[in-house]
Design an enzyme around this catalytic site. Structure first.
Site, PDB file in Angstrom:
ATOM      1  N   ALA A 178      -6.508 -21.078   2.264  1.00  0.00           N
ATOM      2  CA  ALA A 178      -6.166 -19.999   1.335  1.00  0.00           C
ATOM      3  C   ALA A 178      -6.683 -18.684   1.909  1.00  0.00           C
ATOM      4  O   ALA A 178      -7.763 -18.637   2.520  1.00  0.00           O
ATOM      5  CB  ALA A 178      -6.771 -20.261  -0.045  1.00  0.00           C
ATOM      6  N   TYR A 205     -15.600  14.293  22.174  1.00  0.00           N
ATOM      7  CA  TYR A 205     -15.753  15.657  21.647  1.00  0.00           C
ATOM      8  C   TYR A 205     -14.952  16.684  22.437  1.00  0.00           C
ATOM      9  O   TYR A 205     -14.994  16.742  23.655  1.00  0.00           O
ATOM     10  CB  TYR A 205     -17.234  16.092  21.664  1.00  0.00           C
ATOM     11  CG  TYR A 205     -17.375  17.585  21.515  1.00  0.00           C
ATOM     12  CD1 TYR A 205     -16.961  18.203  20.343  1.00  0.00           C
ATOM     13  CD2 TYR A 205     -17.844  18.385  22.566  1.00  0.00           C
ATOM     14  CE1 TYR A 205     -17.033  19.582  20.209  1.00  0.00           C
ATOM     15  CE2 TYR A 205     -17.920  19.757  22.433  1.00  0.00           C
ATOM     16  CZ  TYR A 205     -17.505  20.363  21.257  1.00  0.00           C
ATOM     17  OH  TYR A 205     -17.545  21.709  21.129  1.00  0.00           O
ATOM     18  N   GLY A 254      -6.478 -14.024   1.581  1.00  0.00           N
ATOM     19  CA  GLY A 254      -6.046 -12.804   0.897  1.00  0.00           C
ATOM     20  C   GLY A 254      -6.701 -12.591  -0.458  1.00  0.00           C
ATOM     21  O   GLY A 254      -7.780 -13.116  -0.758  1.00  0.00           O
ATOM     22  N   CYS A 299       0.820  -1.210   0.000  1.00  0.00           N
ATOM     23  CA  CYS A 299       0.000   0.000   0.000  1.00  0.00           C
ATOM     24  C   CYS A 299       0.858   1.266   0.000  1.00  0.00           C
ATOM     25  O   CYS A 299       0.372   2.353  -0.331  1.00  0.00           O
ATOM     26  CB  CYS A 299      -0.932  -0.004   1.208  1.00  0.00           C
ATOM     27  SG  CYS A 299      -1.858  -1.537   1.359  1.00  0.00           S
TER      28      CYS A 299
HETATM   29  P1  FAD Z   1       0.096 -10.016  -1.448  1.00  0.00           P
HETATM   30  O1  FAD Z   1       0.286  -9.035  -0.363  1.00  0.00           O
HETATM   31  O2  FAD Z   1       0.107  -9.511  -2.844  1.00  0.00           O
HETATM   32  O3  FAD Z   1       1.207 -11.140  -1.282  1.00  0.00           O
HETATM   33  C1  FAD Z   1       1.248 -12.232  -2.133  1.00  0.00           C
HETATM   34  C2  FAD Z   1       2.704 -12.657  -2.284  1.00  0.00           C
HETATM   35  O4  FAD Z   1       2.734 -13.974  -2.736  1.00  0.00           O
HETATM   36  C3  FAD Z   1       3.458 -11.832  -3.326  1.00  0.00           C
HETATM   37  O5  FAD Z   1       4.538 -11.146  -2.731  1.00  0.00           O
HETATM   38  C4  FAD Z   1       3.925 -12.856  -4.355  1.00  0.00           C
HETATM   39  O6  FAD Z   1       5.239 -12.619  -4.792  1.00  0.00           O
HETATM   40  C5  FAD Z   1       3.875 -14.157  -3.568  1.00  0.00           C
HETATM   41  N1  FAD Z   1       3.638 -15.321  -4.414  1.00  0.00           N
HETATM   42  C6  FAD Z   1       2.636 -15.495  -5.305  1.00  0.00           C
HETATM   43  N2  FAD Z   1       2.717 -16.714  -5.871  1.00  0.00           N
HETATM   44  C7  FAD Z   1       3.804 -17.318  -5.327  1.00  0.00           C
HETATM   45  C8  FAD Z   1       4.407 -18.583  -5.538  1.00  0.00           C
HETATM   46  N3  FAD Z   1       3.895 -19.470  -6.397  1.00  0.00           N
HETATM   47  N4  FAD Z   1       5.509 -18.879  -4.829  1.00  0.00           N
HETATM   48  C9  FAD Z   1       6.032 -17.980  -3.957  1.00  0.00           C
HETATM   49  N5  FAD Z   1       5.506 -16.769  -3.726  1.00  0.00           N
HETATM   50  C10 FAD Z   1       4.395 -16.444  -4.405  1.00  0.00           C
HETATM   51  N6  FAD Z   1      -5.255  -2.387   0.158  1.00  0.00           N
HETATM   52  C11 FAD Z   1      -5.837  -1.606   1.098  1.00  0.00           C
HETATM   53  O7  FAD Z   1      -6.651  -2.102   1.878  1.00  0.00           O
HETATM   54  N7  FAD Z   1      -5.492  -0.278   1.207  1.00  0.00           N
HETATM   55  C12 FAD Z   1      -4.590   0.308   0.388  1.00  0.00           C
HETATM   56  O8  FAD Z   1      -4.287   1.498   0.526  1.00  0.00           O
HETATM   57  C13 FAD Z   1      -3.994  -0.481  -0.631  1.00  0.00           C
HETATM   58  N8  FAD Z   1      -3.098   0.059  -1.483  1.00  0.00           N
HETATM   59  C14 FAD Z   1      -2.498  -0.745  -2.411  1.00  0.00           C
HETATM   60  C15 FAD Z   1      -1.563  -0.184  -3.267  1.00  0.00           C
HETATM   61  C16 FAD Z   1      -0.926  -0.977  -4.217  1.00  0.00           C
HETATM   62  C17 FAD Z   1       0.061  -0.365  -5.157  1.00  0.00           C
HETATM   63  C18 FAD Z   1      -1.212  -2.367  -4.277  1.00  0.00           C
HETATM   64  C19 FAD Z   1      -0.523  -3.238  -5.275  1.00  0.00           C
HETATM   65  C20 FAD Z   1      -2.153  -2.929  -3.426  1.00  0.00           C
HETATM   66  C21 FAD Z   1      -2.797  -2.126  -2.495  1.00  0.00           C
HETATM   67  N9  FAD Z   1      -3.761  -2.658  -1.627  1.00  0.00           N
HETATM   68  C22 FAD Z   1      -4.362  -1.862  -0.695  1.00  0.00           C
HETATM   69  C23 FAD Z   1      -4.163  -4.085  -1.701  1.00  0.00           C
HETATM   70  C24 FAD Z   1      -3.397  -4.904  -0.685  1.00  0.00           C
HETATM   71  O9  FAD Z   1      -2.036  -4.661  -0.816  1.00  0.00           O
HETATM   72  C25 FAD Z   1      -3.727  -6.366  -0.893  1.00  0.00           C
HETATM   73  O10 FAD Z   1      -5.112  -6.534  -0.687  1.00  0.00           O
HETATM   74  C26 FAD Z   1      -2.969  -7.276   0.050  1.00  0.00           C
HETATM   75  O11 FAD Z   1      -1.599  -7.090  -0.043  1.00  0.00           O
HETATM   76  C27 FAD Z   1      -3.298  -8.735  -0.281  1.00  0.00           C
HETATM   77  O12 FAD Z   1      -2.530  -9.576   0.513  1.00  0.00           O
HETATM   78  P2  FAD Z   1      -2.147 -11.034   0.017  1.00  0.00           P
HETATM   79  O13 FAD Z   1      -1.335 -11.633   1.101  1.00  0.00           O
HETATM   80  O14 FAD Z   1      -3.328 -11.727  -0.464  1.00  0.00           O
HETATM   81  O15 FAD Z   1      -1.252 -10.797  -1.283  1.00  0.00           O
END
Ligand code: FAD
Length: 552
Positions: A279, A425, A281, A42
């Site tokens: 699973a 407040y 995220g 983020c």
């Molecule tokens: P991620 O945090 O994306 O982590 C998944 C990880 O798994 C990745 O690092 C990837 O490399 C790894 N991976 C995938 N497949 C494999 C594999 N086969 N083997 C090994 N590793 C693997 N959400 C908000 O609520 N507020 C915000 O302000 C906000 N801003 C954001 C800004 C940006 C630029 C981005 C990209 C996202 C933003 N989000 C925001 C969304 C938030 O970041 C995601 O909802 C959150 O990170 C999801 O978490 P996750 O663990 O599911 O996936």
């Protein structure tokens, strides 16, 4: 017990740390294919924009900390290629050495996130066309801007598009945002994000709404983006921010069920159709807390909570996920738009009965220096007053009000409860009647039929002839702007000039934000006339269609 986790950022890292807190003896292996675990996705736009100057600040829990503090076996640059559910192993490639090996698990948590969607159009993979998901992407964008990029086209005006646009402006880049919908931030109702769009436009962001990018070509120096409306834009770079798709290939090829939108299907403990595989995220399908329907809502809060719930369940605690409510906030150039629950357009689409009110309070006591306006929209059930959704836009205090309403919504509270909530407040922080209470008073008043409301949509130019539109503001306000076809009687003169208000038509009274219109409505109703107050006054009308200005 040995737990293997695929993906070491929001959901994966949360799950890993929670398992360790609950169970000192288990072995926890985290595979992350990127260079760092647990970085701040983020924060990436703000690093690109130079707001976060030190890249190390993006590393929320560096690998060494996860190892030393939580005794986790974190293996970065490690891509999990497949799952063997019979053998209970994952097959892993070390991306630095290309060495491949199997790792056994007792329980497996998939937290691979979601990948930026790249629409299938000509030129989508050209150099200079970027997406923003991880540290590597942020480094590439940061460096591209440092090399002297002067213009950028951002495709998509969702959260990431808006944040990237703002941050590129911070770096002196001329930004055009292209969005297929006729508004920015499509999950919101259009009128609730128009102030944010205006603020961005005032800082130089150019918007093309209702159009998509259909082709990108290059002459070797510059890119040319062709739009569905026939226009073209020359630019130094293109950033695609048109949504994400769940990373489900590992799960699918292992026979784990995925939903129609691609999200991995889980139960309320985040367990897939294989009870040893969880699973969490952005990769999973969630239940919409508001409707009970399955959907995808990629947000950091839900990902972290789901990681914790999966860890709890693996460690024998019966935690369950309540569903995702859609509470979100986005900011640009000091302004913020936030929402929770259902939007009006969702309620309409789903034909769920609803009523709405708008208020435009100051974020703290108006007499205390620095008070700034906000707009709050509350959506509620006409039958029992249950809160269905809320949106706010403004400068300060927007987050606080939507957070309170998010809790109220999750707790199943009603507008009558909002009348009663007691909030902190002092003049520099809020008001004795906080905007939350005010929203409750107004909404409950509507349900009690103390003051029916009308909306900007009821004041369109082809409104029925038997509607009498009454402006109760001052002469100066009337001279500056008015609703077309309105009659002017200042509130203070209304009782003495009541004979000028027809008795055989419905009167819609309005003022600037709804308060004097409410008082006028009470006077009219008690005189036996049919009357309604324009909710949020001429300010809401202006937000909805911007057609007011100019006297006629
Ligand atoms: P991620 O945090 O994306 O982590 C998944 C990880 O798994 C990745 O690092 C990837 O490399 C790894 N991976 C995938 N497949 C494999 C594999 N086969 N083997 C090994 N590793 C693997 N959400 C908000 O609520 N507020 C915000 O302000 C906000 N801003 C954001 C800004 C940006 C630029 C981005 C990209 C996202 C933003 N989000 C925001 C969304 C938030 O970041 C995601 O909802 C959150 O990170 C999801 O978490 P996750 O663990 O599911 O996936």
């Amino acid at each position: 017990m040995k737990v293997v986790i695929v993906g070491g950022v929001a959901g994966g890292a949360s799950a890993a740390a929670r398992i360790r807190r609950l169970d000192e003896r288990s072995e926890v292996v985290v595979f992350e294919r990127g260079e760092e675990p647990s970085f701040a996705n983020c924060g990436l736009p703000y690093y690109v924009g130079g707001v976060i100057e030190d890249r190390r600040k993006l590393l929320v829990a560096p690998k060494q900390m996860l190892t030393d503090r939580h005794r986790l076996d974190v293996r970065t640059h490690s891509n999990v290629l497949s799952i063997d559910r019979q053998q209970k192993t994952v097959h892993v490639r070390n991306l630095l050495t290309n060495q491949e090996y199997d790792e056994a698990y007792d329980k497996l948590i998939l937290a691979p996130g979601a990948a930026p969607w790249r629409p299938d159009i000509t030129g989508i993979n050209l150099p200079g066309v970027y997406t923003l998901r991880d540290l590597k992407d942020a480094d590439v964008l940061h460096a591209a801007v440092a090399r002297g990029v002067r213009s950028a086209v951002v495709v998509g005006a969702g959260f990431i598009g808006v944040e990237v646009a703002e941050n590129l402006v911070h770096r002196g880049v001329q930004v055009t945002v292209i969005e297929l919908a006729n508004q920015i931030l499509p999950p919101w109702d259009a009128e609730m994000v128009s102030p944010l769009q205006e603020q961005m436009a005032s800082r130089g962001v150019h918007f093309v709404l209702g159009a998509s990018a259909t082709q990108i070509v290059t002459d070797g120096e510059q890119l040319t983006v062709t739009l569905s409306d026939g226009g073209t834009r020359e630019t130094d770079m293109v950033i695609l921010a048109v949504g994400v798709r769940p990373e489900n290939s590992l799960a699918k090829s292992a026979g784990i069920d995925c939903g129609p939108r691609g999200g991995i299907v889980t139960n309320e403990h985040m367990q897939t159709n294989d009870p040893d595989i969880y699973a969490v995220g952005d990769a999973v399908e969630v239940t919409d807390f508001n409707t009970g329907q399955k959907t995808q809502i990629p947000l950091a809060g839900p990902a972290n909570r789901q990681g914790r719930i999966a860890a709890d369940h693996i460690c024998g605690r019966p935690s369950t996920y309540r569903g995702t409510q859609g509470t979100a906030i986005v900011g640009a150039f000091g302004m913020a738009a936030a929402m929770t629950g259902l939007s009006e357009k969702q309620l309409r689409r789903m034909e769920i009965p609803h009523e709405r009110i708008y208020i435009h309070p100051s974020h703290h006591a108006g007499y205390y220096p620095g008070a700034r306006p906000m707009t709050l929209k509350l959506l509620f059930s006409p039958s029992d007053g249950r809160i269905l959704g809320a949106q706010a836009v403004g400068w300060d205090g927007v987050d606080k009000r939507i957070d309170v309403l998010a809790i109220a919504l999750q707790a199943g509270m009603t507008v009558y409860d909002l009348e009663e909530v007691e909030l902190c407040y002092a003049p520099q922080f809020g008001s004795a009647k906080d905007p939350i209470n005010m929203a409750g008073f107004v909404a409950a008043g509507v349900l009690r039929e103390d003051h029916p409301v009308a909306h900007a949509t009821d004041l369109v130019s082809e409104r029925p002839e038997d509607v009498f539109v009454l402006d109760v503001r001052t002469q100066g306000e009337w001279d500056a702007a008015r609703v077309t076809g309105a009659t002017h009687i200042p509130l203070e003169q209304l009782r003495s000039r009541l004979h000028e208000v027809p008795t055989d038509s419905k009167t819609i009274a309005y003022c600037k934000v709804g308060q004097r219109g409410y008082l006028a409505t009470r006077i009219l109703l008690q005189s036996g006339r049919a009357a309604a107050n324009l909710s949020g006054g001429i300010t809401s009308w202006q937000m909805a269609n911007g057609e007011t200005v100019g006297g006629d």
